[in-house]
Write a protein that holds these residues in place. Structure first.
Motif, mmCIF file in Angstrom:
data_model
loop_
_atom_site.group_PDB
_atom_site.id
_atom_site.type_symbol
_atom_site.label_atom_id
_atom_site.label_comp_id
_atom_site.label_asym_id
_atom_site.label_seq_id
_atom_site.Cartn_x
_atom_site.Cartn_y
_atom_site.Cartn_z
ATOM 1 N N HIS A 39 -70.385 -2.690 40.469
ATOM 2 C CA HIS A 39 -69.031 -3.201 39.676
ATOM 3 C C HIS A 39 -69.101 -4.213 38.560
ATOM 4 C CE1 HIS A 39 -64.724 -3.496 39.443
ATOM 5 N NE2 HIS A 39 -64.926 -5.127 39.374
ATOM 6 N N GLU A 43 -68.620 -4.102 34.585
ATOM 7 C CA GLU A 43 -67.468 -4.772 33.947
ATOM 8 C C GLU A 43 -68.317 -5.648 32.660
ATOM 9 O OE1 GLU A 43 -64.169 -5.767 34.573
ATOM 10 O OE2 GLU A 43 -64.049 -3.949 35.588
ATOM 11 N N THR A 240 -60.188 -9.172 38.962
ATOM 12 C CA THR A 240 -59.817 -9.116 37.752
ATOM 13 C C THR A 240 -60.637 -8.579 36.563
ATOM 14 O OG1 THR A 240 -58.595 -10.892 38.361
ATOM 15 C CG2 THR A 240 -58.775 -10.749 36.033
ATOM 16 N N SER A 241 -60.302 -7.731 35.782
ATOM 17 C CA SER A 241 -61.424 -7.338 34.498
ATOM 18 C C SER A 241 -62.182 -8.602 33.933
ATOM 19 C CB SER A 241 -60.619 -6.134 33.854
ATOM 20 O OG SER A 241 -59.831 -7.056 32.972
#
Length: 278
Positions: A39, A43, A240-241
């Motif tokens: 992940h 990102e 949170t991105s």
């Protein structure tokens, strides 16, 4: 879109050594899992070409290292690894077969009791050097002078690589020296980990948030690799991105003020490492 020069990703904050010069972090000890690492790479990969598996801990301890490097291979992202070297031989085949591994920094000043440590490190690095840059690091100097321990380490390097006089002189007087194909020695003075209780308090410039950031093992984004306790929590990339974090008011406030030699965070004011950038 401007990319970060590098992003530190801490895949574990666990270490198999306890060196006196290294901050003993008080965070929960853990290994990053494959899902979280995947992940994080998704990102951050639009924002950097290089990740450094380093903040705290010994990255070669993570049992998922092979899978992590597979992910980086598939994401076309280059990997630099900082290690104490004790597990290099065990992991040398994993490191060699992944095209993403660009550089391995070996902290030769690490404090360990293995009798054959240097022989093992040199052997593993000689095996890896055809495809990977190797940097032997001596980062515990004072006034750029080799102490007795560093002198003994350098003597071992000189003997193993049968170095000539001109290279030996460079090692003594220069900070970055190529000693053979793809192998370098990097020297630096010992630094103090920033401490909120320190009396030191100055403004100044820092590369943190400007050309690099760090991500701790639990996903916390910090401005640099010296915030080993996550004091400056800029957000968590697992919830949170990353793009929202680096565009947040707090992040941009730090970045914009650093560019004007101003520290807005208390920990940054306490940090003496930034004085090197003056």
């Amino acid at each position: 879109m401007k990319k970060f020069k590098k992003i530190y990703v801490e895949i574990t904050n666990i270490c198999n050594l306890s060196c006196s010069f290294c901050l003993n972090n008080k965070r929960e000890k853990k290994f990053m899992n494959v899902s979280d690492f995947s992940h994080i790479i998704d990102e951050i990969k639009p924002y950097t070409d290089y990740i450094y598996l380093h903040v705290k801990g010994e990255p070669l301890l993570n049992p998922n290292l092979n899978v992590f490097l597979d992910i980086c291979d598939n994401s076309n992202i280059a990997v630099n690894i900082t290690t104490n070297g004790t597990l290099l031989n065990k992991n040398k085949d994993v490191l060699k077969r992944h095209k993403c591994v660009r550089q391995i920094n070996v902290s030769l000043h690490s404090e360990n009791d293995e009798e054959d440590y240097f022989e093992m490190v040199f052997s593993a690095c000689d095996y890896l050097k055809d495809n990977i840059y190797i940097c032997y690091r001596l980062w515990t100097l004072h006034d750029n002078v080799l102490d007795s321990k560093a002198e003994k380490i350098v003597a071992k390097i000189i003997k193993h690589y049968n170095l000539e006089e001109d290279v030996i002189k460079k090692i003594l007087f220069e900070d970055n020296v190529k000693i053979t194909n793809n192998i370098f020695i990097n020297k630096a003075n010992m630094f103090e980990w920033p401490n909120m209780k320190s009396r030191h308090a100055t403004d100044g410039y820092c590369h943190g948030t400007i050309d690099h950031v760090g991500i701790l093992v639990d996903g916390t984004v910090v401005p640099c690799c010296l915030d080993g306790e996550g004091v400056i929590n800029l957000g968590n990339v697992l919830s949170t991105s990353f793009v929202d974090i680096i565009n947040s008011e707090r992040f941009l406030n730090m970045k914009n003020n650093f560019e004007n030699n101003i520290c807005v965070e208390k920990l940054c004011k306490k940090c003496t490492f930034k004085d090197r950038f003056e």
